[in-house]
Design a protein around this motif. Structure first.
Motif: not given
Length: 765
Positions: A417-419, A435, A438, A440, A474, A627, A741
């Motif tokens: 879910h992140q990165k 990459h 995130d 979100e 997720y 974060e 992640d």
């Protein structure tokens, strides 16, 4: 062999077909081979295919065999051959050697070439008034320029890139066709007459300047403290004067990015040395073709504004990635902050700017161009630690990253879910894609979907099974459940460890995996993050973890580290200790009211959250603006000369537990004694490293693999490496695959392939 020997050769004529797979396209391999074949007066052809390279060669037997024997000695230095085949083939009576285009089908086996920063030869021409490309912002050659971000489909040919709309002028065509020219078959070749152009617009979208005047106009805006938008290689960017506190603050306000560190671009190594301390490996990374952002130790006398990297002792530095950046820096006598042109939480913007009014409002003026961006890609980030370069963010110049995984299955690993980043296997190759970010926001999830479909098109995947995290909430886990697709779910920390095993080439071994991060869904439905896993590629057993503690408010504690501090204090010394720890009472009392609630204060073993709580106690950090901020501040404050450590003993439980309570008691004692925060921070890092090594020694017969975002912490990694080295226990350190992640999908894919091989059937159930 000399020319006379070639001419006089009377041996029989033969023909050979040679194929190469791997990193063989977009690096000038075809021109290099063609030059050598022409020197030897051999006939034949060479072309890019979906497999890689197909080479046909005809000529006298002895010369052809010598050519094949020595082939790899004159290939470009960036060449990586994964597979080579060679066979006799029928003679075609060819009279010359040509580079040709050939349409082929099937799964893509050739590696997608990553984008390459502008090379020294092109920079030399760029600055040469006598060169017809002097000052041209899109100069490139076979050794540099856009690749991944410009490719529409493979194999890599100009006709299948964003450059297809720019027809070559006669001069560029002559260079492209000439074997003696360094732009011989350079797919991105262009000049001011036939290639892309730049211009400058104001905030209202009105064109104010073009060509070199546009660059000068943007430079003046930067000198005046304004915010300049720039269409970069893989997306739009925002630039400001990095030495101006007010300009940096303006950037933060418009991006809504408070606190999070920003990267800085400088012209060359000499300029970088004025900002930061570099070792040889860091300098090599800065000047490499990938040209990533390199996290460096900042100089105390650095002219960089303090709000670029507030509270940190590191600075992200990069050199110009494109000729346009280099030209702009020549007009400025200061370093530039270079950040993606998006608001915090939104994806990198790369499309026509007129499509987004919100993006247009971010800058005071924009430096635009008409070369398409086919695939968005952010800047890569690397950090030197424990004697090796570790990727923090895998993106421009480093991605897609080839993975050493082979299996006939077709599968897509969706990451976390992140990165977020995607890994895939198309039946011919495995890669970890760039990459994404995130997930979100709705916009970020939409970008993820776009990238997924784009990768499927690029790698010729029509149908695949999916691999995802076990976390039920997720976006990627929910997205995995598609009609007609099977789903394999992989535990979060096991995926981290297997990614590390893949990095080391240890997929056939059993290891002790140490997975330290912020959040991962555990087998017992609690929040894991301080795990010791006895791991093979397909399976794992949890043999140790951090002693659990409460996480008051659940996810709220990520941005409010004081909540973790209250929990740690309450569990160690009782609620009174929390009330008397110097944290505002109005913050502490509501936390104490929910502290014992299983629902409102879930259990966690997260080392990432332990760092947050300790940062609150040692540095007084009550809130985080992003974060990981509290942990980064704690690392930055470490007094490296301090040799002491806090005790984090090993509890002989099943599984083993690392007990943080004596450490919390010692921190309070040191606070009362007036011990400096830097000493306390270092004692915590060293204590955690020693406690971790102590648990690892319970499995001294196994190599140790590190995984999880906590191992982006250089201080902790180097302390742990020192401890295990003294005990002669092999340690697998992070490397090309990010330990955070961003590398999760690589581990997921490896786990699914291993399970599939065990079952001897389809990969997913």
């Amino acid at each position: 062999m000399n020319q006379r020997a070639i001419i006089e050769s009377t041996e029989r004529i033969i023909a050979r077909k040679i194929t190469l797979s791997g990193h063989v396209q977009g690096i000038g391999l075809r021109p290099a081979v063609a030059r050598r074949a022409c020197e030897l007066r051999l006939a034949g052809s060479i072309c890019n295919t979906t497999e890689g390279i197909e080479l046909l060669i005809e000529g006298p037997e002895n010369i052809v065999l010598d050519f094949e024997r020595d082939l790899e000695t004159y290939l470009p230095s960036d060449t990586v051959i994964h597979r080579k085949t060679s066979e006799a083939t029928m003679l075609r009576g060819l009279k010359q050697f040509n580079i040709i285009e050939k349409q082929t089908g099937g799964p893509l086996a050739a590696r997608i070439p990553p984008d390459i920063a502008v090379c020294p030869d092109c920079l030399s021409e760029l600055a040469d008034p006598a060169d017809h490309r002097c000052g041209y912002a899109f100069i490139s050659c076979t050794q540099c320029g856009p690749r991944y971000s410009l490719i529409q489909s493979m194999p890599y040919e100009r006709s299948q890139t964003g450059m297809s709309e720019f027809e070559l002028c006669s001069r560029c065509q002559r260079e492209y066709d000439s074997p003696v020219d360094r732009r011989f078959h350079a797919q991105t070749i262009a000049c001011p007459k036939c290639g892309p152009h730049i211009w400058c617009t104001n905030a209202a979208g009105e064109t104010t300047a073009s060509s070199t005047d546009a660059i000068q106009s943007a430079a003046r805006a930067l000198q005046q403290g304004e915010l300049v938008g720039l269409k970069g290689l893989g997306g739009y960017q925002l630039l400001v004067n990095a030495t101006s506190k007010s300009a940096v603050e303006l950037l933060r306000e418009r991006k809504r990015r408070q606190g999070k560190p920003l990267a800085v671009m400088v012209t060359d190594i000499a300029a970088a040395l004025k900002l930061a301390v570099l070792n040889d490996a860091e300098a090599a990374a800065l000047t490499s073709p990938a040209a990533p952002i390199v996290l460096l130790q900042v100089r105390q006398d650095s002219p960089i504004a303090g709000n670029v990297n507030s509270g940190l002792n590191t600075l992200g530095v990069m050199l110009p990635t494109t000729p346009l950046h280099w030209l702009l820096l020549q007009q400025c006598d200061f370093p530039l902050v270079v950040s993606s042109a998006n608001r915090e939480g939104e994806p990198l913007f790369f499309q026509d700017r007129s499509l987004s009014e919100n993006i247009t409002k971010l800058a005071d003026c924009w430096l635009e161009h008409d070369r398409p961006i086919e695939r968005p890609v952010d800047d890569s980030v690397v950090r030197w630690m424990a004697g090796r370069l570790v990727t923090i963010r895998l993106a421009r110049g480093l991605a897609p990253l080839s993975l050493n995984l082979e299996h006939p299955l077709t599968a897509i690993a969706l990451g976390g879910h992140q990165k977020a980043a995607i890994a895939l296997h198309n039946g011919s190759q495995s890669v970890l894609a760039p990459h994404i970010g995130d997930l979100e926001s709705l916009a970020a999830c939409e970008r993820y979907e776009e990238q997924l479909e784009s990768l499927k098109q690029l790698y010729a995947i029509s149908k695949a099974d999916f691999i995802c995290d076990e976390h039920p909430d997720y976006f990627t886990s929910n997205r995995a459940s598609q009609p007609d697709s099977n789903v394999e779910r992989v535990q979060h920390h096991h995926a981290h460890i297997v990614a590390g095993m893949l990095e080391q080439g240890w997929l056939d071994q059993q290891v002790l995996g140490v997975a330290f991060d912020g959040t991962g869904w555990g087998d017992d439905q609690t929040i894991w993050g301080g795990e010791f896993l006895l791991s093979t590629t397909a399976q794992y057993t949890r043999v140790g973890h951090l002693k659990p503690f409460r996480l008051p408010g659940g996810a709220a504690a990520v941005r409010e580290p004081y909540r973790v501090a209250v929990s740690l204090l309450s569990e160690t010394l009782g609620p009174e200790a929390a009330l008397n720890a110097g944290i505002q009472a109005e913050l502490v009392r509501p936390v104490l009211q929910i502290f014992r609630s299983d629902h409102l204060s879930p259990l966690t073993t997260s080392v990432g959250r332990l760092f947050d709580g300790v940062a609150a106690l040692v540095l007084g950090v009550t809130h985080s603006e992003y974060e990981g901020q509290a942990a980064m501040l704690l690392e930055a404050s470490c007094d490296l000369s301090e040799a002491g450590s806090y005790e984090i003993p090993l509890l002989q439980e099943t599984p083993f537990q690392l007990d943080w309570r004596p450490c919390i008691t010692a921190i309070l004692r040191d606070r009362e004694a007036g011990v400096s925060p830097g000493v306390m921070a270092m004692r915590f890092h060293r204590g955690l490293a020693r406690g971790t090594a102590r648990l690892c020694q319970e499995f001294s017969f196994l190599p140790v693999v590190l995984g999880g975002g906590v191992f982006q912490n250089r201080c902790l990694v180097e302390l742990l490496a020192e401890e295990l080295s003294q005990k002669n226990q092999p340690l697998g350190l992070p490397g090309k695959i990010p330990p955070n992640d961003g590398g999760l999908a690589a581990g997921q894919l490896a786990v699914a392939i291993a399970r599939s091989k065990q079952k001897g059937a389809a990969p997913c159930v």
